[in-house]
Design a protein around this motif. Structure first.
Motif, PDB file in Angstrom:
ATOM      1  N   UNK A   1       2.521   1.502  -3.762  1.00  0.00           N
ATOM      2  CA  UNK A   1       1.409   2.015  -5.009  1.00  0.00           C
ATOM      3  C   UNK A   1       0.562   2.739  -4.300  1.00  0.00           C
ATOM      4  N   UNK A   2       0.219   3.000  -3.274  1.00  0.00           N
ATOM      5  CA  UNK A   2      -1.137   3.408  -2.837  1.00  0.00           C
ATOM      6  C   UNK A   2      -2.332   2.466  -2.635  1.00  0.00           C
ATOM      7  N   UNK A   3      -3.250   2.636  -1.800  1.00  0.00           N
ATOM      8  CA  UNK A   3      -4.326   1.791  -1.638  1.00  0.00           C
ATOM      9  C   UNK A   3      -4.896   1.429  -2.727  1.00  0.00           C
ATOM     10  N   UNK A   4      -5.496   2.340  -3.295  1.00  0.00           N
ATOM     11  CA  UNK A   4      -6.376   2.063  -4.476  1.00  0.00           C
ATOM     12  C   UNK A   4      -5.649   1.525  -5.763  1.00  0.00           C
ATOM     13  N   UNK A   5      -4.553   1.784  -5.718  1.00  0.00           N
ATOM     14  CA  UNK A   5      -4.028   0.770  -6.840  1.00  0.00           C
ATOM     15  C   UNK A   5      -3.001  -0.389  -6.673  1.00  0.00           C
TER      16      UNK A   5
ATOM     17  N   UNK B   1       0.878  -1.168  -0.084  1.00  0.00           N
ATOM     18  CA  UNK B   1      -0.206  -0.044  -0.033  1.00  0.00           C
ATOM     19  C   UNK B   1       0.909   1.425  -0.079  1.00  0.00           C
ATOM     20  N   UNK B   2       1.894   1.302   0.899  1.00  0.00           N
ATOM     21  CA  UNK B   2       2.713   2.519   0.980  1.00  0.00           C
ATOM     22  C   UNK B   2       3.540   2.750  -0.549  1.00  0.00           C
TER      23      UNK B   2
END
Lengths: 206, 206, 206, 206
Positions: free
Chosen positions: C30-34, C27-28
């Motif tokens: 790529x980001x949560x949504x991606x 998550x850190x």
DNA sequence: TATGAATGAGGGTTCATTCAT
DNA sequence: AATGAATGAACCCTCATTCAT
């Protein structure tokens, strides 16, 4: 006034054809479903919106293509000449001419055949307006040759389709093989001669 | 362990084929560009997402279609028999068989030919893997017949393409005319006989 | 039996953490949504389905991340030591330690701050469980220093936030500038000393 | 003609900005990966397809956001004033102004920082076009104050980053604590004064 | 319990069509 | 009449989630 209108009419007709030719070219290359109206517009050198001033929608372009029979309008006239002469030399010439046309337009033929046979209405129209007139002329020719004893007794319907089919099939095969084909367009005359030999004398030795 | 994997492998293969067959059917009917993945999925009896577990994308389906040569895998084996016999009876049979195949699959043939000739890579692959193996067998057959005097001296490359083209062209013409065609599938035997007569004896009277 | 269960419990806990750590990392980055569950599964070295045996869904991973406060569990213990000593040397050490942590985890901090502040519930939980305990300890420390005359009279709430904010802001700036930053991690000690100088003596000349 | 084109150009620019502002707002709120083009379209008050007339794809929106530096274009002008005055009063004002900006845009800052640091290219561009111009102005200011004896001898690079970081960190902390924060936006002036006191005089008693 | 193939809802993107200029 | 920007329906494709093994 009438002259004015006539001129307008003529320009409109020209524009319609210009767009239709572009559509045929684009559709033949990319396929109907993968062509965009923007493609057609660019090929025709007009704006996208302009197309809709002349054709209802994309499908209308396809249907108009078939109905205008752009590619075969001159077919009939050529075949008409067949009834006049029918020497071996002329057969060579005729086959050569048809082969050349097929080789040059194989892509378009393929496209049109595929689209036409998919749609019952278009198919029937095409068969009645293009295929049959051509085939019946060919059948007549064969029948008369049979009657005069130049040809032996054959089923003119089958043979007419065989001959037309040979041209079509060869054109498509040639389109598939392209440069790798041992048949070169440069030797169309020889090919045509070999084919007319096949049609007239068959393969049997002596 | 190995058995487990083998089973899985087999199921995967079956699934791949199941999807590919559906794609061929759908594409042949609607055309590639107008077919949707939902169409293919429904025809294959799987979910849309499942297709993507077996094929990268829509185009991959098309390419795989050509590479798997689904429709022609049995072509070669049939032609191989040709080298064994070559009586007039056998020629009748062969032509009949090929005509029947062509009549039955004209739509698919049309679709494949159109899509294949559009793409340089696919075209080359198809020509090398399907067209040439077939044609060279046919050429060999003709050449041997010429050598043994059964056939007169002809250019086997041209004649081979003429014969193959005749079958293809007839199938496509038949597809166009469909029910309205005077050639009925019921009389394939007669048609084949007439064609073999044309090939062997030509049209010339007496 | 109880030992058996305890063992099982422990293994389950370990697996939960293993997955959660993987999720935080993915998550850190790529980001949560991606991020995809497949990404997390791979990072955790488990199958996709396995994650669902430990967490209800993707969002549950995010919420659990915050509740487990993975990255700050050791924060409090460190700050607790602050009440014991407060020499300039210790301040250097503390700042250095916090800077290092911030530099190393800037990406994660950024990710967590963004996700946390977006969700009212998570935000409140995080503020109460992490931010306030930390800040109140810092405030207490400052207040006691003021009382003992080591610090002049300042608003401990503002100053505590200023100091914490300085660490956070510097870490993020460093993450932005990365290698191009004139601040090198190699000189963290010097940087920390300069900062403690700023905090204690300010910038004013003489 | 030129007027016509100029008008069109202007409208296009306005539309681009309108969409970009909507995108910044949506992305900041939901995060890039969880925002949909439909969200952006609605926020911009246009159809979904319209966005694609102005931006290649979703990612292009993100990149354009950074390149347009929407939120920081006025940063530099403000800092430029710093070189003119530098009384304690002015420092209060400057800090207050920056804090207010940070408090108001913390969400956006967080979003941009997270997205920017994730992408090497965007990061470098942002650092060079935004971060460094700001920091170098700040460094210059500090250096000149040091030279004139107003500030004691400090490392201007570290201190500049410390000051900027303090603002950023405080804004983010404030965003986390929100209403529960003891720091109220109503008292920004007091907070700014306390911070300027910290920067100038430090915490040391007497 | 661990797995990953199957699934379809949902999102990014394209493009036929409209319409104001 | 000609244009092309605006639009949203429809399509390709992804991916969270389920479930049979």
């Amino acid at each position: 006034m009438t002259a004015r209108q006539a001129r307008k009419e003529r320009i409109t007709q020209e524009r319609r054809e210009q767009i239709l030719k572009a559509a045929l070219s684009v559709f033949s290359t990319r396929g109907y479903g993968e062509s965009t109206m923007a493609d057609v517009a660019e090929a025709a050198g007009v704006g996208v919106g302009t197309i809709y001033n002349y054709y209802k929608d994309k499908r209308d372009l396809l249907i108009s293509l078939v109905q205008n029979l752009l590619i075969s309008e001159n077919l009939v006239s050529i075949l008409d000449k067949m009834t006049l002469y029918s020497s071996r030399d002329f057969m060579d010439l005729l086959i050569e001419e048809r082969l050349r046309f097929g080789f040059d337009n194989a892509q378009t033929i393929l496209f049109l055949m595929f689209e036409i046979q998919r749609d019952a209405k278009m198919r029937r129209k095409y068969v009645q307006n293009v295929v049959w007139p051509l085939l019946s002329r060919l059948e007549n020719l064969i029948r008369s040759q049979v009657k005069s004893g130049v040809f032996r007794k054959v089923d003119e319907k089958i043979i007419a389709r065989a001959m037309a089919g040979t041209i079509i099939g060869n054109a498509l095969l040639f389109r598939l093989e392209q440069r790798e084909s041992p048949l070169k367009k440069a030797h169309l005359k020889d090919i045509a001669h070999e084919l007319s030999g096949l049609f007239i004398d068959g393969l049997a030795g002596k």
